[in-house]
Scaffold this motif. Structure first.
Motif, PDB file in Angstrom:
ATOM      1  N   PRO A  17       1.662   3.492  -3.696  1.00 19.14           N
ATOM      2  CA  PRO A  17       0.593   4.510  -3.689  1.00 19.14           C
ATOM      3  C   PRO A  17      -0.663   4.005  -2.991  1.00 19.14           C
ATOM      4  N   ASP A  18      -1.387   4.918  -2.352  1.00 20.20           N
ATOM      5  CA  ASP A  18      -2.653   4.593  -1.724  1.00 20.20           C
ATOM      6  C   ASP A  18      -3.694   4.263  -2.790  1.00 20.20           C
ATOM      7  N   THR A  19      -4.546   3.318  -2.481  1.00 18.76           N
ATOM      8  CA  THR A  19      -5.563   2.876  -3.425  1.00 18.76           C
ATOM      9  C   THR A  19      -6.916   3.486  -3.098  1.00 18.76           C
ATOM     10  N   GLU A  20      -7.851   3.293  -4.016  1.00 19.92           N
ATOM     11  CA  GLU A  20      -9.189   3.841  -3.829  1.00 19.92           C
ATOM     12  C   GLU A  20      -9.900   3.174  -2.658  1.00 19.92           C
ATOM     13  N   CYS A  21      -9.769   1.856  -2.537  1.00 18.42           N
ATOM     14  CA  CYS A  21     -10.374   1.104  -1.436  1.00 18.42           C
ATOM     15  C   CYS A  21      -9.315   0.820  -0.377  1.00 18.42           C
ATOM     16  N   SER A  22      -9.738   0.635   0.854  1.00 21.94           N
ATOM     17  CA  SER A  22      -8.782   0.449   1.949  1.00 21.94           C
ATOM     18  C   SER A  22      -8.164  -0.941   1.958  1.00 21.94           C
ATOM     19  N   PHE A  23      -8.877  -1.967   1.474  1.00 22.87           N
ATOM     20  CA  PHE A  23      -8.318  -3.313   1.419  1.00 22.87           C
ATOM     21  C   PHE A  23      -7.511  -3.447   0.137  1.00 22.87           C
ATOM     22  N   SER A  24      -6.209  -3.533   0.264  1.00 21.23           N
ATOM     23  CA  SER A  24      -5.320  -3.471  -0.884  1.00 21.23           C
ATOM     24  C   SER A  24      -4.480  -4.741  -0.989  1.00 21.23           C
ATOM     25  N   PHE A  25      -3.923  -4.954  -2.181  1.00 17.80           N
ATOM     26  CA  PHE A  25      -2.996  -6.061  -2.365  1.00 17.80           C
ATOM     27  C   PHE A  25      -1.857  -5.638  -3.275  1.00 17.80           C
ATOM     28  N   LEU A  26      -0.689  -6.188  -2.989  1.00 12.14           N
ATOM     29  CA  LEU A  26       0.529  -5.937  -3.761  1.00 12.14           C
ATOM     30  C   LEU A  26       1.012  -7.275  -4.291  1.00 12.14           C
ATOM     31  N   LEU A  27       1.002  -7.436  -5.606  1.00 16.39           N
ATOM     32  CA  LEU A  27       1.353  -8.695  -6.247  1.00 16.39           C
ATOM     33  C   LEU A  27       2.668  -8.534  -6.992  1.00 16.39           C
ATOM     34  N   ALA A  28       3.662  -9.352  -6.631  1.00 20.68           N
ATOM     35  CA  ALA A  28       4.966  -9.295  -7.284  1.00 20.68           C
ATOM     36  C   ALA A  28       4.898 -10.066  -8.594  1.00 20.68           C
ATOM     37  N   LEU A  29       4.951  -9.352  -9.717  1.00 17.51           N
ATOM     38  CA  LEU A  29       4.894  -9.994 -11.031  1.00 17.51           C
ATOM     39  C   LEU A  29       6.258 -10.480 -11.484  1.00 17.51           C
ATOM     40  N   SER A  30       7.306  -9.777 -11.069  1.00 19.33           N
ATOM     41  CA  SER A  30       8.670 -10.154 -11.435  1.00 19.33           C
ATOM     42  C   SER A  30       9.626  -9.565 -10.407  1.00 19.33           C
ATOM     43  N   GLY A  31      10.609 -10.377  -9.987  1.00 21.03           N
ATOM     44  CA  GLY A  31      11.556  -9.923  -8.980  1.00 21.03           C
ATOM     45  C   GLY A  31      10.970 -10.026  -7.584  1.00 21.03           C
ATOM     46  N   SER A  32      11.756  -9.684  -6.594  1.00 21.89           N
ATOM     47  CA  SER A  32      11.321  -9.738  -5.196  1.00 21.89           C
ATOM     48  C   SER A  32      11.901  -8.548  -4.448  1.00 21.89           C
ATOM     49  N   ARG A  33      11.217  -8.156  -3.381  1.00 22.74           N
ATOM     50  CA  ARG A  33      11.664  -7.028  -2.560  1.00 22.74           C
ATOM     51  C   ARG A  33      11.222  -7.282  -1.115  1.00 22.74           C
ATOM     52  N   GLU A  34      11.918  -6.619  -0.212  1.00 23.19           N
ATOM     53  CA  GLU A  34      11.506  -6.623   1.189  1.00 23.19           C
ATOM     54  C   GLU A  34      10.539  -5.473   1.405  1.00 23.19           C
ATOM     55  N   ILE A  35       9.385  -5.796   2.001  1.00 20.43           N
ATOM     56  CA  ILE A  35       8.334  -4.804   2.221  1.00 20.43           C
ATOM     57  C   ILE A  35       8.250  -4.499   3.704  1.00 20.43           C
ATOM     58  N   ASN A  36       8.194  -3.232   4.026  1.00 22.91           N
ATOM     59  CA  ASN A  36       8.036  -2.779   5.398  1.00 22.91           C
ATOM     60  C   ASN A  36       6.660  -2.127   5.539  1.00 22.91           C
ATOM     61  N   LEU A  37       5.800  -2.736   6.336  1.00 21.51           N
ATOM     62  CA  LEU A  37       4.481  -2.167   6.590  1.00 21.51           C
ATOM     63  C   LEU A  37       4.581  -1.212   7.773  1.00 21.51           C
ATOM     64  N   VAL A  38       4.534   0.069   7.468  1.00 24.82           N
ATOM     65  CA  VAL A  38       4.672   1.111   8.487  1.00 24.82           C
ATOM     66  C   VAL A  38       3.281   1.487   9.005  1.00 24.82           C
ATOM     67  N   PRO A  39       3.078   1.513  10.327  1.00 22.11           N
ATOM     68  CA  PRO A  39       1.753   1.887  10.853  1.00 22.11           C
ATOM     69  C   PRO A  39       1.364   3.297  10.427  1.00 22.11           C
ATOM     70  N   ALA A  40       0.075   3.508  10.266  1.00 21.14           N
ATOM     71  CA  ALA A  40      -0.417   4.839   9.940  1.00 21.14           C
ATOM     72  C   ALA A  40      -0.060   5.818  11.057  1.00 21.14           C
ATOM     73  N   GLU A  41       0.002   7.077  10.714  1.00 15.86           N
ATOM     74  CA  GLU A  41       0.417   8.096  11.677  1.00 15.86           C
ATOM     75  C   GLU A  41      -0.449   8.078  12.924  1.00 15.86           C
ATOM     76  N   GLU A  42      -1.754   7.811  12.759  1.00 14.28           N
ATOM     77  CA  GLU A  42      -2.661   7.811  13.901  1.00 14.28           C
ATOM     78  C   GLU A  42      -2.424   6.621  14.831  1.00 14.28           C
ATOM     79  N   CYS A  43      -1.799   5.533  14.306  1.00 10.33           N
ATOM     80  CA  CYS A  43      -1.649   4.308  15.097  1.00 10.33           C
ATOM     81  C   CYS A  43      -0.187   3.951  15.363  1.00 10.33           C
ATOM     82  N   LYS A  44       0.728   4.833  15.096  1.00  9.84           N
ATOM     83  CA  LYS A  44       2.144   4.483  15.232  1.00  9.84           C
ATOM     84  C   LYS A  44       2.552   4.225  16.684  1.00  9.84           C
ATOM     85  N   HIS A  45       1.778   4.718  17.671  1.00  8.45           N
ATOM     86  CA  HIS A  45       2.116   4.502  19.082  1.00  8.45           C
ATOM     87  C   HIS A  45       1.509   3.208  19.625  1.00  8.45           C
TER      88      HIS A  45
END
Length: 335
Positions: free
Chosen positions: A264-292
Motif C-alpha cells: 500500500p502507498d504510504t502517507e509520505c513518499s519516502f517509504s520502507f518495507l521491513l521483513a519481520l518474518s520470511g522472505s519474498r522477491e520484490i519488484n519495484l515497478v516504475p510509476a505510470e508517469e515514468c515507465k518509459h
C-alpha cells in the motif's frame, strides 16, 4: 349611463336580499354584519390578482440582479478568491474549532466516525497522474544496491537500497503475543484488518479464530500515537530513518497466500518495507508517469532486511512464492 343601470340593479338586488333575510327572521343589524363580512371576503379574493403583476416584476428584478452578480463573479473570480482567502485567514482556526465543538453531539451518537479523523485521503483516485513529471531521479538507477552501514537518509536520497537491520524476527506467535498484551488498545484504536483486498476482519479473526490452513493476505493499518508507541517497543525505528519525521501511519502485512500483491502507498513518499518474518522477491515497478524512462528493479528481501524506496517513482510488488513460510512485513514512511 351604463354604470348607473348597473348600480341600480345592484341596489335592487340588495333590497330584495334584505327583504328575504327579514322574512327569514334575520334582524337588520345581523344583515348589516353579514353584508360587510361578504364585502371583506370579495376584497381578499381579488387582492392576489391585483398583486400578481407586482410579484412578477419583483421576481424578474431578483433574477436580473442574480445574473449580474454571477457574471461579475465569473469575470473576476481570481481577484475575489484572493480577497476572500486573505481576509479569512484569521478566521480559519476559530471556525474549525467551533465546527469541532458543534460536531461533538454527532460524534457521541456515532463514535465510529472518529476512524476517519487521521485519514489524509478517504478515497484515492486510481487514475491520478502527474503531468510532465520529472523522472530523472529514477532514470539513472539500474539496480538496488545493498548498504552495509546505513546512516539516516536525507530527502535528496531517492535511489532505492536494502540493508540488514538489527530487528528481531517477529513471527505469527510473537505478533499474537503483542496483540494479546495490548488487546484493549488494538481493539479500540485499530479494530479493522483488510483481508484479501475484499473485506475487513478483526484482529481476533487473525490471531485467534484463523484456521490452521488459512491462505489469505492481511493488511493491518495503524494511524495513531497510542498504537505507534506499542509498535515501537517491538519494532524500533530503523537507523536509516531520521529521528524526527517518521509518519505515524504504519502497516503490518501478513501473507499466508504466497500470491502476488501490491504494497500500500504510504502517507509520505519516502517509504520502507521491513521483513519481520520470511522472505519474498520484490519488484519495484516504475510509476505510470515514468515507465518509459525508468527500469523495473528486482531484489530478494530477506528476513530482517529493509528496503528503502520512494513510491513517487517506484511501486513495490511482492511476487509469488513457492515456499510455505508466512511472510510478515512492516511498512512505514518518512517525510
Amino acid at each position: 349611463m351604463v354604470n348607473q343601470e348597473v348600480m341600480q340593479e345592484y341596489a335592487n338586488a340588495i333590497q330584495n336580499l334584505k327583504k328575504q333575510c327579514g322574512d327569514a327572521g334575520l334582524s337588520e343589524e345581523e344583515f348589516r354584519r353579514m353584508y360587510f363580512r361578504s364585502l371583506k371576503t370579495l376584497e381578499t379574493a381579488e387582492r392576489p390578482e391585483v398583486n400578481t403583476p407586482r410579484r412578477f416584476v419583483t421576481k424578474f428584478r431578483v433574477l436580473l440582479v442574480g445574473i449580474i452578480i454571477g457574471v461579475y463573479i465569473v469575470l473576476n473570480h481570481k481577484t475575489i478568491y484572493s480577497s476572500i482567502v486573505c481576509n479569512l485567514q484569521e478566521y480559519i482556526y476559530p471556525g474549525l474549532k467551533l465546527l469541532r465543538k458543534i460536531s461533538i453531539p454527532l460524534i457521541s451518537l456515532f463514535p465510529s466516525l472518529t476512524d476517519f479523523y487521521h485519514e489524509t485521503c478517504l478515497i484515492q483516485n486510481p487514475y491520478f497522474a502527474v503531468v510532465d513529471m520529472d523522472c530523472w531521479p529514477c532514470s539513472t538507477v539500474s539496480n538496488i544496491r545493498e548498504v552495509n552501514d546505513p546512516i539516516p537518509v536525507s530527502q535528496q536520497q531517492t535511489a532505492p537500497f536494502i540493508y540488514e537491520t538489527e530487528q528481531q524476527v517477529i513471527n505469527m506467535e510473537a505478533l499474537k503475543k503483542m496483540y494479546l498484551r495490548n488487546r484493549d488498545t488494538f481493539d479500540k484504536e485499530s479494530p479493522k484488518i483488510l483481508t484479501n483486498n475484499k473485506y475487513h476482519s478483526s484482529p481476533k479473526d487473525l490471531f485467534i479464530d484463523r484456521p490452521i490452513e488459512d491462505k489469505s493476505f492481511y493488511v493491518w493499518k495503524f494511524n495513531n500515537m497510542n498504537v505507534a508507541k506499542v509498535l515501537r517497543q517491538v519494532i524500533p525505528r530503523p537507523k536509516v530513518v531520521p529521528k524526527f519525521g517518521q509518519s505515524t501511519e504504519r502497516f503490518i502485512i501478513v501473507d499466508t497466500s504466497h500470491q502476488k500483491f501490491n504494497i500500500p502507498d504510504t502517507e509520505c513518499s519516502f517509504s520502507f518495507l521491513l521483513a519481520l518474518s520470511g522472505s519474498r522477491e520484490i519488484n519495484l515497478v516504475p510509476a505510470e508517469e515514468c515507465k518509459h524512462q525508468c527500469k523495473s528493479l528486482k531484489v530478494e528481501l530477506k528476513e530482517t532486511y529493509l528496503l528503502w524506496y520512494n513510491w513517487w517513482y517506484w511501486r513495490p510488488v511482492v511476487q509469488n512464492s513457492m515456499g510455505n513460510h508466512t511472510f510478515i512485513a512492516h511498512v512505514g514512511s518518512y517525510c
